[in-house]
Design an enzyme around this catalytic site. Structure first.
Site, short mmCIF file in Angstrom:
data_model
loop_
_atom_site.label_atom_id
_atom_site.label_comp_id
_atom_site.label_asym_id
_atom_site.label_seq_id
_atom_site.Cartn_x
_atom_site.Cartn_y
_atom_site.Cartn_z
N GLY A 12 -16.90 -15.43 -2.33
CA GLY A 12 -18.05 -16.33 -2.43
C GLY A 12 -19.35 -15.58 -2.65
O GLY A 12 -20.21 -16.01 -3.42
N ASP A 43 -8.75 -8.81 3.21
CA ASP A 43 -7.52 -9.36 2.64
C ASP A 43 -7.02 -8.59 1.42
O ASP A 43 -5.89 -8.78 0.98
CB ASP A 43 -7.73 -10.81 2.21
CG ASP A 43 -7.76 -11.76 3.40
OD1 ASP A 43 -7.36 -11.31 4.48
OD2 ASP A 43 -8.19 -12.90 3.25
N ARG A 63 -10.93 -17.94 4.17
CA ARG A 63 -11.70 -17.54 2.99
C ARG A 63 -12.10 -18.79 2.22
O ARG A 63 -11.25 -19.49 1.68
CB ARG A 63 -10.85 -16.62 2.08
CG ARG A 63 -10.70 -15.22 2.65
CD ARG A 63 -12.00 -14.44 2.56
NE ARG A 63 -11.84 -13.10 3.06
CZ ARG A 63 -12.30 -12.68 4.23
NH1 ARG A 63 -12.91 -13.50 5.02
NH2 ARG A 63 -12.14 -11.44 4.59
N GLY A 102 -6.21 23.46 6.50
CA GLY A 102 -6.17 23.31 5.05
C GLY A 102 -5.84 24.58 4.31
O GLY A 102 -5.79 24.59 3.09
N HIS A 132 -3.98 22.28 15.70
CA HIS A 132 -2.76 21.57 15.30
C HIS A 132 -2.79 20.08 15.59
O HIS A 132 -1.85 19.37 15.21
CB HIS A 132 -1.54 22.22 15.95
CG HIS A 132 -1.13 23.48 15.27
ND1 HIS A 132 -1.80 24.66 15.46
CD2 HIS A 132 -0.16 23.75 14.35
CE1 HIS A 132 -1.25 25.61 14.72
NE2 HIS A 132 -0.26 25.08 14.03
N ARG A 186 -2.68 29.70 -2.74
CA ARG A 186 -1.85 28.52 -2.48
C ARG A 186 -2.60 27.21 -2.75
O ARG A 186 -2.58 26.29 -1.93
CB ARG A 186 -1.36 28.55 -1.02
CG ARG A 186 -0.48 29.75 -0.71
CD ARG A 186 -0.42 30.04 0.78
NE ARG A 186 -0.09 28.88 1.57
CZ ARG A 186 1.13 28.49 1.90
NH1 ARG A 186 2.17 29.20 1.48
NH2 ARG A 186 1.34 27.43 2.63
#
Length: 736
Positions: free
Chosen positions: A122, A168, A303, A533, A620, A694
């Protein structure tokens, strides 16, 4: 425009002389405040004036103090707050032309010609109607003497940007709306708590979730918790579903399951359009099966209003398709993501294993550090394999287990309840296969393994490459293989995302929120937080964006003592404002010399008398915890897709009564690239890889790092040449 051309305009001057207003409207959704904060700060960065419109469209109509100038500091500490701090209200006045005239007058008087609306269907429909009749409103205001001709001329064009805030996820023009992921988090937390108690008592639980017209939350929840059945409005069950449901539940109990879960969207209905309620299902299960059955309603979202401007055509199409019984088409019209979720769920929960076996043995192994979502991938791979008629084998403890014969069959019920479990139930190790290739090849032959699913991080990628390279020497390794990226570091070449990274990111962000909150009372405090990381700065960067960090040090973006000095000076200036706290993130391997201790000591020394420092190494805890809804569903889709691909590849590689696969495309990484899951040969990805550190040589998220600096008020230049692709949702129509 050529990418080599310099930007034609200084981004810090783009907004000079312009005014932007931001409002939130309709039902609130978590994440709206983050959108407001970013809009305000980037607006100010461009040199524009930015206004808050309090109380949504009602504030736009009423004007006065409801429309106020926003400052940098006024959006501080908003990121972690739910709802919307500038308020939202349903507004009848705005629906009338007279109300819109008042709103237009208020905007013209303040020189606002740019409106950012964050809301649902809306709200965005209202914004589009306002834009469409803008010139007519100005003409009427001039006639009424409310504004001058000159004011009308200056405000002749109204620009509107809509951001979809709806838990939603019922907008077809976007894969994910603001608030959906948070809603899923809340639902899954409740589901996890309920399933624990249900298992203790051998119960059937019926969970009703939000979604009057869209079954997205119900579908993803069902996939994330491995539900036995899901009812969604887009795909009502076939006639006779009652018998089918009871048969399914009884079958699951007979297989040894202590728990049955049924997910119901609040808008669920039968093929003839009659509502299917959770109470109706409870009555059915209790009377026919005698199960101890409980119902939980997790919340309702009503809604109202007409379809959104951005979604108008497709929403009408979805509704029409549902009304006319064209349910397969309704699923397609919801978009590719919704359709993929439905197909995956249907395959894993709605099809019984075939009577005939394929005599194919598929082994699954976890490699590298454990992460949340690995078990979801194993579960879906196992079940998809069984559905295809294969014998599924579990390899325990990584390549070590493959070398030492820690291999056993795994059945359908063997993976029950795995979706929501963190870590690796199979066990995992970092060892690479090169040191025991002989033993691995012998065990592949001994257990007659025809295909291999390798789930893990960079070690899984390198291990897969080593197996491919050893094919020349060991014919037993000439079998199809697929690597599924699963690591918190998100550093596997060939994929934008890895399973487990979302859970780690949420853990870091929630920890940063708590740490920042602890400084709210003490003031003048800077926190230095070290993230995991390896050499990949994904976690530090994305957590920096999500938590509102002042800086995030990563290996991929080199920095020196001058940069550290600039950051300290920035924080010194920040302490002079009302925002007297700082947050610095450091990737664990960003620099061998500028360690977390070094940066902590530097900041502590330079900040003496101005701010004090605290440091926190998260460690960890980033690898643990239950998987987020994203990781559960990502793992589920990846596991299922990998086995379907292997099944097709096995047909291609079957020659002279045996499997023989030695082409590059018979060993692939299954990765997500620009919203699509694609298979890329391991050998081809070698060129894209920095093996020493890596990490992939190019990483998509590097392009958004400047936004973090802008939001932290650094004076930097943003490259405005790269534009997002414009997607016209009308083109996504499905032919009738």
């Amino acid at each position: 425009m050529s990418k080599n051309q310099p930007p034609t305009m200084d981004p810090t001057k783009m907004g000079v002389g312009r005014s932007i207003a931001v409002l939130t409207s309709g039902g609130d959704a978590q994440g709206m405040n983050a959108a407001v904060r970013a809009t305000v700060r980037v607006g100010l960065y461009t040199g524009a004036k930015v206004y808050f419109v309090h109380e949504g469209y009602q504030g736009l109509v009423d004007g006065g103090d409801n429309i106020r100038l926003a400052t940098w500091e006024s959006v501080s500490m908003m990121l972690q707050l739910g709802g919307t701090v500038i308020g939202s209200a349903r507004c009848k006045d705005f629906r009338a032309r007279e109300g819109r005239m008042k709103a237009a007058c208020n905007l013209v008087k303040l020189g606002i010609t740019n409106l950012c609306v964050i809301g649902g269907d809306g709200s965005l429909t209202g914004a589009n109607a306002f834009r469409t009749e803008w010139n007519g409103l100005l003409v009427d205001l001039v006639k009424a003497g409310k504004i001058t001709d000159n004011e009308a001329k200056k405000s002749s064009h109204l620009n509107i940007v809509g951001m979809v805030g709806s838990i939603d996820n019922d907008f077809c023009g976007t894969d994910m709306t603001i608030g959906t992921d948070s809603a899923l988090h809340r639902i899954i937390e409740v589901v996890d708590a309920i399933t624990t108690t249900a298992q203790s008592h051998q119960r059937t639980f019926i969970l009703e979730v939000m979604g009057r017209h869209c079954g997205y939350l119900a579908l993803v929840t069902a996939q994330a918790c491995g539900a036995d059945w899901v009812f969604i409005p887009e795909m009502p069950p076939d006639a006779g579903w009652e018998e089918h449901l009871c048969r399914r539940l009884a079958d699951q109990r007979a297989r040894g399951s202590r728990l049955n879960v049924i997910i119901v969207a609040e808008g669920a209905m039968s093929r003839d359009g009659k509502p299917i309620t959770s109470e109706q299902i409870k009555k059915l299960v209790t009377e026919r099966l005698g199960h101890d059955t409980r119902t939980t309603v997790l919340g309702h979202v009503q809604r109202g209003g007409t379809p959104s401007a951005f979604d108008r055509i497709l929403t009408k199409d979805v509704t029409a398709a549902m009304d006319e019984g064209r349910f397969e088409e309704a699923i397609k019209l919801r978009g590719k993501s919704f359709e993929n979720n439905w197909n995956t769920y249907k395959l894993l929960a709605h099809i019984n294993p075939p009577d005939t076996k394929s005599n194919i043995n598929v082994a699954i192994v976890n490699i590298g550090a454990p992460c949340a979502g690995m078990n979801a991938a194993v579960r879906s791979a196992v079940r998809m394999g069984i559905i295809q008629g294969h014998n599924m084998l579990a390899v325990h403890d990584g390549f070590d287990g493959l070398a030492h014969g820690q291999i056993e069959p795994i059945v359908w019920t063997g993976v029950s309840g795995w979706t929501g479990k963190g870590g690796s139930n199979l066990g995992t190790k970092r060892s690479l296969p090169s040191k025991f290739m002989e033993e691995i090849s012998l065990n592949i032959a001994k257990h007659n393994i025809h295909a291999l699913v390798i789930i893990g991080g960079f070690e899984a990628f390198v291990g897969g490459l080593e197996l491919v390279q050893a094919r020349e020497k060991y014919e037993e390794l000439c079998i199809p293989m697929v690597v599924i990226p699963a690591t918190v570091s998100n550093n596997v070449p060939g994929s934008d995302f890895s399973i487990g990274a979302d859970t780690a990111l949420n853990t870091i962000t929630s920890t940063c929120d708590r740490i920042k909150q602890s400084a709210a009372g003490t003031k003048r405090r800077v926190f230095i937080i070290e993230t995991m990381g390896g050499y990949c700065g994904y976690l530090a960067t994305m957590a920096g964006l999500a938590a509102g960090a002042d800086a995030a040090y990563i290996y991929e973006e080199k920095f020196g003592i001058r940069d550290l000095e600039t950051n300290v000076e920035h924080l010194v200036e920040k302490m002079k404002t009302t925002v007297k706290r700082g947050l610095i993130l450091r990737n664990e391997n960003c620099n061998a010399n500028y360690t977390t201790d070094f940066i902590f000591n530097l900041y502590s020394e330079e900040g003496k008398g101005i701010f004090d420092c605290r440091k926190n190494v998260l460690g960890h805890m980033q690898q643990g915890g239950t998987p987020t809804p994203f990781d559960r569903n990502f793992g589920t889709k990846m596991g299922a897709k990998s086995v379907l691909w292997l099944t097709e590849k096995l047909k291609d590689c079957y020659r002279h009564g045996r499997i023989f696969a030695n082409t590059p495309d018979s060993a692939c990484v299954l990765g997500m690239r620009k919203r699509s899951l694609i298979f890329q040969p391991l050998a081809e990805l070698k060129e894209e890889t920095d093996f020493e550190h890596r990490i992939p040589k190019t990483q998509w998220w590097m392009k958004i790092r400047p936004i973090m600096k802008i939001l932290a008020k650094y004076d930097i230049k943003l490259d405005t040449l790269e534009h997002a692709d414009m997607e016209h949702v009308i083109k996504k129509r499905v032919p009738v």
